[in-house]
Write a protein that holds these residues in place. Structure first.
Motif, PDB file in Angstrom:
ATOM      1  N   ILE A 107       0.836  -1.198   0.000  1.00  0.00           N
ATOM      2  CA  ILE A 107       0.000   0.000   0.000  1.00  0.00           C
ATOM      3  C   ILE A 107       0.874   1.253   0.000  1.00  0.00           C
ATOM      4  O   ILE A 107       0.610   2.208  -0.729  1.00  0.00           O
ATOM      5  N   GLN A 108       1.944   1.235   0.776  1.00  0.00           N
ATOM      6  CA  GLN A 108       2.861   2.372   0.823  1.00  0.00           C
ATOM      7  C   GLN A 108       3.542   2.577  -0.534  1.00  0.00           C
ATOM      8  O   GLN A 108       3.696   3.703  -1.001  1.00  0.00           O
TER       9      GLN A 108
ATOM     10  N   LYS B 266       1.130   4.215  -2.868  1.00  0.00           N
ATOM     11  CA  LYS B 266       1.030   5.639  -2.515  1.00  0.00           C
ATOM     12  C   LYS B 266       2.224   6.404  -3.072  1.00  0.00           C
ATOM     13  O   LYS B 266       2.077   7.475  -3.668  1.00  0.00           O
ATOM     14  N   ASP B 267       3.418   5.845  -2.897  1.00  0.00           N
ATOM     15  CA  ASP B 267       4.634   6.488  -3.405  1.00  0.00           C
ATOM     16  C   ASP B 267       4.591   6.616  -4.932  1.00  0.00           C
ATOM     17  O   ASP B 267       4.985   7.645  -5.488  1.00  0.00           O
TER      18      ASP B 267
ATOM     19  N   GLU C  80       2.324   9.434  -5.982  1.00  0.00           N
ATOM     20  CA  GLU C  80       2.988  10.728  -5.773  1.00  0.00           C
ATOM     21  C   GLU C  80       4.006  11.000  -6.875  1.00  0.00           C
ATOM     22  O   GLU C  80       4.088  12.112  -7.395  1.00  0.00           O
TER      23      GLU C  80
END
Length: 155
Positions: free
Chosen positions: A5-6, A9-10, A13
């Motif tokens: 999930i991280q 997200k990265d 971005e």
């Protein structure tokens, strides 16, 4: 699962940053198509030849200033080709489209073409600045970069 999930997200971005950077790099310097005729007059003061090669050079200049993404394979901005056919009255829209594809390739492949185009563009930008024409977008890169590498806006 938290790492996955991280990472998503990265990546989102990074994607947003790239989109923003792409927008900044591909913003056209000029929007007023009526200036193309004046640019052609100035171009003819700088370049003495009146042949197919000089037409291609002028088309490159117009693409760089009005539709930079066309130099990396995207479509030419609406209205640019039509205005070029008006200014280059001996040139059809189809021929201009072919020239558009050619000039990007010439710029990437031939250092002599690149060097000549950069010099012509610098002179045109000087004339534009002296005449009070406001430049936007990527035109400042002409003055910042002196190298053997092309500086076509990257996609």
């Amino acid at each position: 699962m938290l790492e996955y999930i991280q990472e998503l997200k990265d990546l989102l971005e990074e994607e947003e940053d790239l989109k923003k950077r792409f927008q900044e790099k591909t913003t056209h310097t000029l929007t007023d198509f009526t200036l193309i005729k004046k640019l052609y007059e100035w171009f003819n003061e700088i370049v003495e030849e009146r042949d197919a090669e000089s037409r291609r050079k002028f088309i490159f200049i117009v693409l760089y200033l009005y539709s930079p993404t066309a130099l990396v394979g995207n479509k030419t901005r609406r209205g640019v080709r039509e205005e070029l056919t008006r200014v280059l009255d001996e040139c059809t829209a189809t021929r201009i489209s072919h020239h558009c594809a050619e000039v990007a390739l010439h710029y990437r492949c031939y250092k002599s073409f690149r060097t000549e185009m950069e010099q012509i563009l610098k002179e045109l930008l000087d004339k534009m600045t002296i005449s009070g024409i406001t430049l936007h977008g990527h035109a400042q890169y002409i003055y910042e970069e002196e190298s053997d590498q092309p500086f076509i806006p990257s996609a």
